[in-house]
Design an enzyme around this catalytic site. Sequence first.
Site, PDB file in Angstrom:
ATOM      1  N   THR A 111       0.798  -1.164   0.013  1.00 31.21           N
ATOM      2  CA  THR A 111      -0.075  -0.075  -0.079  1.00 31.21           C
ATOM      3  C   THR A 111       0.976   1.257   0.107  1.00 31.21           C
ATOM      4  OG1 THR A 111       0.109  -0.081   2.311  1.00 31.21           O
ATOM      5  CG2 THR A 111      -1.994  -0.908   1.451  1.00 31.21           C
ATOM      6  N   GLY A 112       2.139   1.087   0.061  1.00 27.68           N
ATOM      7  CA  GLY A 112       3.071   2.161  -0.114  1.00 27.68           C
ATOM      8  C   GLY A 112       3.316   2.868  -1.376  1.00 27.68           C
ATOM      9  N   LYS A 154      21.027   5.140   1.275  1.00 28.07           N
ATOM     10  CA  LYS A 154      21.263   5.291   2.717  1.00 28.07           C
ATOM     11  C   LYS A 154      22.108   4.052   3.616  1.00 28.07           C
ATOM     12  CE  LYS A 154      18.290   9.216   3.305  1.00 28.07           C
ATOM     13  NZ  LYS A 154      18.259   9.448   1.951  1.00 28.07           N
ATOM     14  N   ASP A 183      -1.878  -1.794   7.989  1.00 28.13           N
ATOM     15  CA  ASP A 183      -3.163  -0.717   8.055  1.00 28.13           C
ATOM     16  C   ASP A 183      -4.075  -0.935   6.967  1.00 28.13           C
ATOM     17  OD1 ASP A 183      -4.784   1.194   8.559  1.00 28.13           O
ATOM     18  OD2 ASP A 183      -3.317   2.620   7.389  1.00 28.13           O
ATOM     19  N   GLU A 184      -5.524  -1.500   7.639  1.00 34.57           N
ATOM     20  CA  GLU A 184      -6.550  -1.992   6.950  1.00 34.57           C
ATOM     21  C   GLU A 184      -7.129  -0.615   5.961  1.00 34.57           C
ATOM     22  OE1 GLU A 184      -9.785  -3.345   9.314  1.00 34.57           O
ATOM     23  OE2 GLU A 184      -9.446  -1.657  10.860  1.00 34.57           O
ATOM     24  N   LEU A 185      -7.063   0.591   6.638  1.00 32.76           N
ATOM     25  CA  LEU A 185      -7.561   1.815   6.224  1.00 32.76           C
ATOM     26  C   LEU A 185      -6.703   2.113   4.608  1.00 32.76           C
ATOM     27  CD1 LEU A 185      -9.337   4.400   5.764  1.00 32.76           C
ATOM     28  CD2 LEU A 185      -7.724   5.535   6.851  1.00 32.76           C
ATOM     29  N   ALA A 245       8.874  -4.617  -0.160  1.00 32.16           N
ATOM     30  CA  ALA A 245       9.189  -3.337   0.038  1.00 32.16           C
ATOM     31  C   ALA A 245       8.797  -2.431   1.343  1.00 32.16           C
ATOM     32  CB  ALA A 245       7.945  -2.456  -1.203  1.00 32.16           C
ATOM     33  N   GLY A 297       8.935  12.989  -4.886  1.00 30.04           N
ATOM     34  CA  GLY A 297       7.832  13.091  -4.502  1.00 30.04           C
ATOM     35  C   GLY A 297       7.255  11.978  -3.553  1.00 30.04           C
TER      36      GLY A 297
HETATM   37  N1  LIG Z   1      10.745   6.534  -0.934  1.00 29.25           N
HETATM   38  C1  LIG Z   1      12.016   6.693  -1.192  1.00 29.25           C
HETATM   39  O1  LIG Z   1      12.613   7.835  -1.757  1.00 29.25           O
HETATM   40  C2  LIG Z   1      12.961   5.252  -1.274  1.00 29.25           C
HETATM   41  C3  LIG Z   1      14.173   5.712  -1.777  1.00 29.25           C
HETATM   42  C4  LIG Z   1      15.024   4.391  -1.830  1.00 29.25           C
HETATM   43  C5  LIG Z   1      14.491   3.020  -1.366  1.00 29.25           C
HETATM   44  N2  LIG Z   1      13.126   3.075  -0.709  1.00 29.25           N
HETATM   45  C6  LIG Z   1      12.789   1.864  -0.228  1.00 29.25           C
HETATM   46  O2  LIG Z   1      11.582   1.305  -0.948  1.00 29.25           O
HETATM   47  C7  LIG Z   1      10.740   0.869  -0.431  1.00 29.25           C
HETATM   48  C8  LIG Z   1       9.212   1.117  -0.361  1.00 29.25           C
HETATM   49  O3  LIG Z   1       9.181   2.493   0.004  1.00 29.25           O
HETATM   50  P1  LIG Z   1       7.899   3.463   0.035  1.00 29.25           P
HETATM   51  O4  LIG Z   1       8.242   4.730  -0.489  1.00 29.25           O
HETATM   52  O5  LIG Z   1       6.838   2.841  -1.027  1.00 29.25           O
HETATM   53  O6  LIG Z   1       7.471   3.432   1.403  1.00 29.25           O
HETATM   54  P2  LIG Z   1       5.895   3.833   2.219  1.00 29.25           P
HETATM   55  O7  LIG Z   1       5.330   4.483   1.008  1.00 29.25           O
HETATM   56  O8  LIG Z   1       6.320   4.399   3.299  1.00 29.25           O
HETATM   57  O9  LIG Z   1       5.230   2.353   2.296  1.00 29.25           O
HETATM   58  C9  LIG Z   1       5.580   1.652   3.194  1.00 29.25           C
HETATM   59  C10 LIG Z   1       4.850   0.445   3.009  1.00 29.25           C
HETATM   60  O10 LIG Z   1       5.348  -0.761   4.107  1.00 29.25           O
HETATM   61  C11 LIG Z   1       4.298  -0.993   5.058  1.00 29.25           C
HETATM   62  N3  LIG Z   1       4.689  -1.454   6.139  1.00 29.25           N
HETATM   63  C12 LIG Z   1       5.566  -0.736   6.987  1.00 29.25           C
HETATM   64  N4  LIG Z   1       5.826  -1.415   8.161  1.00 29.25           N
HETATM   65  C13 LIG Z   1       5.190  -2.822   7.954  1.00 29.25           C
HETATM   66  C14 LIG Z   1       5.254  -3.923   8.761  1.00 29.25           C
HETATM   67  N5  LIG Z   1       5.849  -3.996   9.639  1.00 29.25           N
HETATM   68  N6  LIG Z   1       4.758  -4.874   7.971  1.00 29.25           N
HETATM   69  C15 LIG Z   1       4.018  -4.833   6.780  1.00 29.25           C
HETATM   70  N7  LIG Z   1       3.989  -3.879   6.114  1.00 29.25           N
HETATM   71  C16 LIG Z   1       4.546  -2.562   6.643  1.00 29.25           C
HETATM   72  C17 LIG Z   1       3.321   0.273   4.970  1.00 29.25           C
HETATM   73  O11 LIG Z   1       1.799  -0.100   5.257  1.00 29.25           O
HETATM   74  P3  LIG Z   1       1.388  -0.153   6.727  1.00 29.25           P
HETATM   75  O12 LIG Z   1       1.537   0.832   7.616  1.00 29.25           O
HETATM   76  O13 LIG Z   1      -0.110  -0.302   6.512  1.00 29.25           O
HETATM   77  O14 LIG Z   1       1.956  -1.742   7.097  1.00 29.25           O
HETATM   78  C18 LIG Z   1       3.390   0.762   3.554  1.00 29.25           C
HETATM   79  O15 LIG Z   1       2.296  -0.225   2.597  1.00 29.25           O
HETATM   80  C19 LIG Z   1      11.205   0.652   1.177  1.00 29.25           C
HETATM   81  O16 LIG Z   1      11.842  -0.596   1.369  1.00 29.25           O
HETATM   82  C20 LIG Z   1      11.955   1.828   1.339  1.00 29.25           C
HETATM   83  O17 LIG Z   1      13.291   1.611   2.161  1.00 29.25           O
HETATM   84  C21 LIG Z   1      12.428   4.223  -0.803  1.00 29.25           C
END
Ligand SMILES: NC(=O)c1ccc[n+]([C@@H]2O[C@H](COP(=O)([O-])OP(=O)(O)OC[C@H]3O[C@@H](n4cnc5c(N)ncnc54)[C@H](OP(=O)(O)O)[C@@H]3O)[C@@H](O)[C@H]2O)c1
Length: 333
Positions: A13-14, A127, A39-41, A81, A170
């Site tokens: 959902t991220g 990082k 998170d169900e929402l 992810a 973004g």
């Molecule tokens: N965004 C960036 O700039 C960036 C850059 C480089 C790498 N990354 C990597 O890319 C990946 C995805 O990033 P994103 O930007 O999509 O992150 P995000 O938008 O914050 O989404 C994180 C997701 O992980 C879920 N989550 C968090 N804790 C969890 C848990 N304990 N069990 C199951 N699900 C969990 C969250 O949903 P719930 O809260 O509902 O569980 C959400 O679906 C990450 O591994 C991040 O380190 C991101």
Amino acid sequence: MFDNKTILITGGTGSFGKKYTKTILERYSPKRLIIYSRDELKQYEMQQEFNAPCMRYFIGDVRDPERMTQAMNGVDFVIHAAALKQVPAAEYNPMECIKTNVHGAENVIRAAIANNVEKVIALSTDKAAAPINLYGATKLASDKLFVAANNMVGKGKTRFAVVRYGNVVGSRGSVVPFFKKLIADGTDHIPVTHDEMTRFWITLQQGVDFVLKNFARMFGGEIFIPKIPSVRITDLASAYAPDLPIKIIGIRPGEKLHEIMCPADDSHLTLEFDDHYVICPSIKFHNQEHNYSRNLIDEIGKPVAQGYEYHSGTNPHFLTEEEILDFDRLAAE
Ligand SMILES: NC(=O)c1ccc[n+]([C@@H]2O[C@H](COP(=O)([O-])OP(=O)(O)OC[C@H]3O[C@@H](n4cnc5c(N)ncnc54)[C@H](OP(=O)(O)O)[C@@H]3O)[C@@H](O)[C@H]2O)c1
């Protein structure tokens, strides 16, 4: 490659998960596409947008090994992810960050092996290269777990690789939405931490496409790194707010001036391909010999020079202010 296959994405959902889902549904016909998160929402909201018959929404925590193992029953491909990824939150809640990013990675690995999943790709970040904050350190630990997992599979077919990239334009909690909100709220200046700060820059779609391609490329054990441009944070500020002055507020705890994707200390393991790098595993795998310099889609990589570092401050490709806004438009698509 993904037609008639079952795919599970932790953290579906991220930001990444939603773009990945959109892309998979547009380009392929998977048997099942499983979104795994807590998170169900967020899941309810995502279901309003993505409700194809192949979609499955599983509530679950990556910290829960039993639920992970059950969720991966019949799964062919996994993208990991899910993460806690805010640097200050990780510094303040270190145990929580370790439980999700490190213990969660271990649970994903064990569940994938138990279910004989074909391929797993874990998302990492710049990082994690020479980390100075806990978020980066947990992602480095996670990278190490996924590389070493190729040695835990015995006679099983599961293979694990990592994709590492930089700031996603973004994405939630990042600098661009922060600047945009300040501008919308009528700020009289743009706060910038340091006038020399640089970052690698990638759109979500580029990240998703890179991950998809690496499922075809991977033997197992690679850290894949895309060649992407850098931005100067001062250029970002002037691109989004050309009429506002910049105020330097100082570097924040756990923050680097520049980011690194391929550290110099890994240069003896690093191969350069046309549009990406691969850091090869530093360990040998039992019963698996791979020639990483020719990948599974026959692309050829060459060793980089000793001491070579892929670094956001010395990257030959910097975006101009105009290109920054082009990226912004691309990111909005
Ligand atoms: N965004 C960036 O700039 C960036 C850059 C480089 C790498 N990354 C990597 O890319 C990946 C995805 O990033 P994103 O930007 O999509 O992150 P995000 O938008 O914050 O989404 C994180 C997701 O992980 C879920 N989550 C968090 N804790 C969890 C848990 N304990 N069990 C199951 N699900 C969990 C969250 O949903 P719930 O809260 O509902 O569980 C959400 O679906 C990450 O591994 C991040 O380190 C991101």
